[in-house]
Design an enzyme around this catalytic site. Structure first.
Site, mmCIF file in Angstrom:
data_model
loop_
_atom_site.group_PDB
_atom_site.id
_atom_site.type_symbol
_atom_site.label_atom_id
_atom_site.label_comp_id
_atom_site.label_asym_id
_atom_site.label_seq_id
_atom_site.Cartn_x
_atom_site.Cartn_y
_atom_site.Cartn_z
ATOM 1 N N HIS A 1 -7.897 -5.516 -0.284
ATOM 2 C CA HIS A 1 -6.644 -4.802 0.017
ATOM 3 C C HIS A 1 -5.894 -5.596 1.083
ATOM 4 O O HIS A 1 -5.922 -5.258 2.269
ATOM 5 C CB HIS A 1 -6.978 -3.381 0.499
ATOM 6 C CG HIS A 1 -5.794 -2.453 0.530
ATOM 7 N ND1 HIS A 1 -5.097 -2.106 -0.611
ATOM 8 C CD2 HIS A 1 -5.200 -1.792 1.551
ATOM 9 C CE1 HIS A 1 -4.125 -1.265 -0.288
ATOM 10 N NE2 HIS A 1 -4.157 -1.066 1.023
ATOM 11 N N ASP B 1 -9.832 -4.898 -4.573
ATOM 12 C CA ASP B 1 -9.292 -3.880 -3.665
ATOM 13 C C ASP B 1 -10.209 -2.660 -3.635
ATOM 14 O O ASP B 1 -10.397 -1.986 -4.647
ATOM 15 C CB ASP B 1 -7.885 -3.476 -4.117
ATOM 16 C CG ASP B 1 -7.115 -2.696 -3.060
ATOM 17 O OD1 ASP B 1 -7.726 -1.888 -2.350
ATOM 18 O OD2 ASP B 1 -5.892 -2.911 -2.957
ATOM 19 N N SER C 1 0.840 -1.198 0.000
ATOM 20 C CA SER C 1 0.000 0.000 0.000
ATOM 21 C C SER C 1 0.881 1.258 0.000
ATOM 22 O O SER C 1 1.623 1.480 -0.945
ATOM 23 C CB SER C 1 -0.948 -0.050 1.207
ATOM 24 O OG SER C 1 -1.994 0.884 1.071
#
Length: 220
Positions: free
Chosen positions: A201, A170, A116
């Protein structure tokens, strides 16, 4: 002073280092459990370094203080990111690379990884680094500061292998955003191994297996 970090070694005298950045709001402990999930058979001794991001007020989260590699103003990832805090964290990661050099690990035996926000910092830092790195492990993120990427990227890492993965489901960073970054990297001629997984995610077991295979290719 370098950032505090959690460290694990697979042997007493590692010859390879993996510096692995966590996502927004997590800390260096977040990806520690993944080490025992990875198949590292046949690889040299590895030092895993999981740094803790600085505490920053994050605008998108109401200005709350939390571990963050950079401030995010809105959901247009890469376009509403704070350039100054990105560059500050880039310097911190460069310092971690330099510390591994001081501990006897050559730069081309250091792999940069992240999830991320940590993925964004992996791309930001590694592709601008002046010395060749072993590889990049880019999980569920995007390329930040695209407007300056072409002029700032380093020739040293033009051929450095990149593993880039994203979840189809995601809901934090849409896969369309990652694919935009992928297109920029491919147009620039980078060696990108792209993977899509049926996950949100997060990280899934299929991805962990593919990460193991990538590590075996680049860290032999």
């Amino acid at each position: 002073m370098t950032l505090p970090a959690v460290e694990l070694q697979t042997s007493p005298n590692p010859t390879v280092s993996i510096i692995w950045m966590h996502g927004l709001g997590a800390d260096g402990n977040d990806f520690v459990p993944i080490v025992k999930e990875l198949d590292l058979a046949g690889l040299p001794g590895i030092r895993f370094v999981f740094p803790h991001a600085p505490m920053l007020p994050v605008t998108i989260n109401g200005g709350r203080m939390m571990p963050a590699w950079y401030d995010i103003w809105a959901t247009e990832f890469g376009r509403d990111d704070d350039e100054q805090t990105i560059r500050d964290s880039q310097k911190e990661i460069d310092a971690l690379i330099a510390r591994e050099n001081e501990r006897g690990i050559a730069t081309d035996k250091i792999l940069i990884a992240g999830f991320s926000q940590g993925c964004a910092m992996t791309l930001q830092t590694a592709l601008r680094h002046p010395q060749k790195l072993a590889g990049l492990l880019c999980l569920s993120g995007y390329l930040p500061l695209e407007s300056s990427f072409e002029t700032e990227r380093s020739d040293a890492n033009e051929n450095t292998p990149i593993y880039y993965a994203h979840g189809i489901g995601d809901q934090v960073i849409p896969i369309t955003r990652a694919k935009q970054s992928l297109a920029v990297l491919q147009k620039a001629g980078y060696d990108v191994e792209w993977h899509e997984y049926n996950m949100p995610h997060s990280v899934c077991m299929e991805e962990i297996i593919d990460i193991s295979n990538f590590l075996k290719k680049v860290l032999k």
